[in-house]
Design a protein around this motif. Sequence first.
Motif, PDB file in Angstrom:
ATOM      1  N   GLY A 225      17.484  52.348 -31.329  1.00 23.32           N
ATOM      2  CA  GLY A 225      16.822  51.068 -31.101  1.00 23.32           C
ATOM      3  C   GLY A 225      17.825  49.979 -30.769  1.00 23.32           C
ATOM      4  N   VAL A 226      18.971  49.993 -31.457  1.00 28.80           N
ATOM      5  CA  VAL A 226      20.043  49.038 -31.155  1.00 28.80           C
ATOM      6  C   VAL A 226      20.554  49.256 -29.741  1.00 28.80           C
ATOM      7  CG1 VAL A 226      22.376  48.299 -31.771  1.00 28.80           C
ATOM      8  CG2 VAL A 226      20.725  48.830 -33.576  1.00 28.80           C
ATOM      9  N   LEU A 227      20.764  50.520 -29.364  1.00 28.60           N
ATOM     10  CA  LEU A 227      21.291  50.836 -28.042  1.00 28.60           C
ATOM     11  C   LEU A 227      20.349  50.358 -26.939  1.00 28.60           C
ATOM     12  CD1 LEU A 227      23.315  52.276 -26.167  1.00 28.60           C
ATOM     13  CD2 LEU A 227      21.991  54.371 -26.495  1.00 28.60           C
ATOM     14  N   SER A 232      18.328  46.806 -22.529  1.00 34.03           N
ATOM     15  CA  SER A 232      17.247  46.008 -21.962  1.00 34.03           C
ATOM     16  C   SER A 232      17.595  44.532 -21.843  1.00 34.03           C
ATOM     17  CB  SER A 232      15.984  46.155 -22.831  1.00 34.03           C
ATOM     18  OG  SER A 232      15.590  47.506 -22.919  1.00 34.03           O
ATOM     19  N   SER A 233      18.380  44.036 -22.795  1.00 29.86           N
ATOM     20  CA  SER A 233      18.630  42.592 -22.837  1.00 29.86           C
ATOM     21  C   SER A 233      19.908  42.153 -22.149  1.00 29.86           C
ATOM     22  CB  SER A 233      18.681  42.126 -24.296  1.00 29.86           C
ATOM     23  OG  SER A 233      19.778  42.709 -24.973  1.00 29.86           O
ATOM     24  N   GLY A 350      11.782  53.417 -26.236  1.00 32.76           N
ATOM     25  CA  GLY A 350      10.631  52.918 -25.503  1.00 32.76           C
ATOM     26  C   GLY A 350       9.902  51.801 -26.217  1.00 32.76           C
ATOM     27  N   ILE A 351       9.885  51.849 -27.556  1.00 31.11           N
ATOM     28  CA  ILE A 351       9.224  50.799 -28.326  1.00 31.11           C
ATOM     29  C   ILE A 351      10.036  49.511 -28.319  1.00 31.11           C
ATOM     30  CG2 ILE A 351       8.523  50.105 -30.662  1.00 31.11           C
ATOM     31  CD1 ILE A 351       7.858  53.085 -31.170  1.00 31.11           C
ATOM     32  N   VAL A 352      11.350  49.634 -28.482  1.00 30.49           N
ATOM     33  CA  VAL A 352      12.213  48.469 -28.629  1.00 30.49           C
ATOM     34  C   VAL A 352      12.431  47.741 -27.308  1.00 30.49           C
ATOM     35  CG1 VAL A 352      14.596  47.773 -29.102  1.00 30.49           C
ATOM     36  CG2 VAL A 352      13.384  49.248 -30.704  1.00 30.49           C
ATOM     37  N   LEU A 355      10.357  44.743 -26.410  1.00 30.29           N
ATOM     38  CA  LEU A 355      10.296  43.714 -27.449  1.00 30.29           C
ATOM     39  C   LEU A 355      11.339  42.620 -27.248  1.00 30.29           C
ATOM     40  CD1 LEU A 355       9.726  45.854 -30.693  1.00 30.29           C
ATOM     41  CD2 LEU A 355       8.027  44.665 -29.288  1.00 30.29           C
ATOM     42  N   VAL A 356      12.469  42.956 -26.598  1.00 28.13           N
ATOM     43  CA  VAL A 356      13.523  41.944 -26.435  1.00 28.13           C
ATOM     44  C   VAL A 356      13.074  40.808 -25.530  1.00 28.13           C
ATOM     45  CG1 VAL A 356      15.379  43.603 -26.826  1.00 28.13           C
ATOM     46  CG2 VAL A 356      14.579  43.190 -24.500  1.00 28.13           C
ATOM     47  N   GLY A 357      12.038  41.046 -24.720  1.00 25.11           N
ATOM     48  CA  GLY A 357      11.562  40.005 -23.820  1.00 25.11           C
ATOM     49  C   GLY A 357      10.586  39.037 -24.455  1.00 25.11           C
ATOM     50  N   LEU A 358      10.238  39.268 -25.711  1.00 29.01           N
ATOM     51  CA  LEU A 358       9.308  38.370 -26.394  1.00 29.01           C
ATOM     52  C   LEU A 358      10.041  37.126 -26.889  1.00 29.01           C
ATOM     53  CD1 LEU A 358       7.299  40.983 -28.511  1.00 29.01           C
ATOM     54  CD2 LEU A 358       6.672  40.003 -26.294  1.00 29.01           C
ATOM     55  N   GLY A 359       9.542  35.970 -26.531  1.00 31.50           N
ATOM     56  CA  GLY A 359      10.169  34.732 -26.977  1.00 31.50           C
ATOM     57  C   GLY A 359      11.523  34.523 -26.318  1.00 31.50           C
ATOM     58  N   ASP A 360      12.423  33.860 -27.022  1.00 33.96           N
ATOM     59  CA  ASP A 360      13.772  33.618 -26.537  1.00 33.96           C
ATOM     60  C   ASP A 360      14.563  34.913 -26.623  1.00 33.96           C
ATOM     61  OD1 ASP A 360      16.192  32.442 -25.791  1.00 33.96           O
ATOM     62  OD2 ASP A 360      16.720  32.055 -27.886  1.00 33.96           O
ATOM     63  N   ILE A 361      15.038  35.408 -25.486  1.00 31.54           N
ATOM     64  CA  ILE A 361      15.680  36.722 -25.445  1.00 31.54           C
ATOM     65  C   ILE A 361      16.951  36.781 -26.276  1.00 31.54           C
ATOM     66  CG2 ILE A 361      17.098  36.291 -23.384  1.00 31.54           C
ATOM     67  CD1 ILE A 361      16.353  39.191 -22.530  1.00 31.54           C
TER      68      ILE A 361
END
Length: 412
Positions: A225-227, A232-233, A350-352, A355-361
């Motif tokens: 999840g960290v990776l 993604s971010s 795939g789950i994580v 999620l990084v795009g929600l709110g302030d990245i």
Amino acid sequence: MRNTNSKIFLLILLGSLTAFGPLVTDMYLPSLPSMTDYFGTQASMVQLGLTSSMIGLALRQLFFGPLSDWYGRRPPLLVAMSLFIVSTVCCIFSATIEGFIFFRLIQGIAGAGGIVVSRSIATDRFTGKELAKAMAIIGAINGIAPVASPVLGGFLTDSIGWKGIFIVLLILGVLLLFSNLHFKESLSVDNRKRGNLKSLVSSFGIVLKNRRYVYYVLQMGFAMGVLFANISSSPFIVQQHYGFSAFEFSLFFGINALAIGLAAGLSVKFKNPEHAMFLGSVGMTMMSAVEFVILSNEYHFAVYEAVLFVLLFSMGLTFTASTTLAMDCERANSGTASALFGAAGFAFGGIVSPLVGLGDILSTTGLIFFVCSVCSLCFSVLAMNQTHTNLWGSFKCKMGPVTRFVFLRREK
């Protein structure tokens, strides 16, 4: 005539198979904008090609693992590579985005075969320290490939375009198919499982009853999840927030990939894999907490990058260790165990990722780093408490009073 392949051949083959899934998933990411223009569609539709391949990679591992336990390692590999070649040709000549998305799903399914069977082959052929070294190579590639693939794709996109990238993947698939033709079966007939669909389901149940194995899987899943949160971010953080070019971003991406590879290689130097997993999880938790503060307060890029390097290095230590430990404690069902292990990693990714795009990245990414790292550390501790070896002695004398109090209470 030799009935087994050489160690060098096996390690090269296993490393190539391990890298194959991430290459299929990530290498074409830089070409998404040009694909949007080519198909005349929206960016979200093109991104579904990435989603569908990850779904294929995750779900199909659940089937390739048990199949390799029943029919041996070689037949599923040959089927997977043949299917990959056909689906890649179809991707290249797809006339619509819907067709491309479908064949990307098939590509992901085919790519999953190489990932899951590679771990099973390593378990068949190696034990003890040799298994740890083989898993170190697999872990290093498994950590580097998802990070390095977009960098390679970035260099290729400008010169040969998105179809050129898929032609490169097609060539790699053909080379792997020929390599697998020279692979000598590692699972003897006497050691193969017998069963049907019902026994397939029951084999998952048997593996999931192994609490220690489940803890290793969850430790690895949250580390993944960290990776994937970073994958993604980081393009948005480095390019949009800090203002670096795509080429400069690729360089930093490569440096971070090096951190994971170095850690995976150094992890075999530890006396016991549990030590590497625990220390890596502690390092991840500490560095993710610092990174959360850095991102939330928009510190200088050099500070962000330095802490991220150490964070990914710590994560790399856990990859090799958790893979080795999980596979070693489920040798009797190594195919099924490898399938669940691999599917969990892509499922967490795939789950994580969205999620990084929600709110302030910036703050969201830092928070996800921290939450995943803490969960990874918790399952690392739970897994170590399940083992029957006396591993805690070397840690207790170094623990602080609060940490020592927690473990002493648990032992009582």
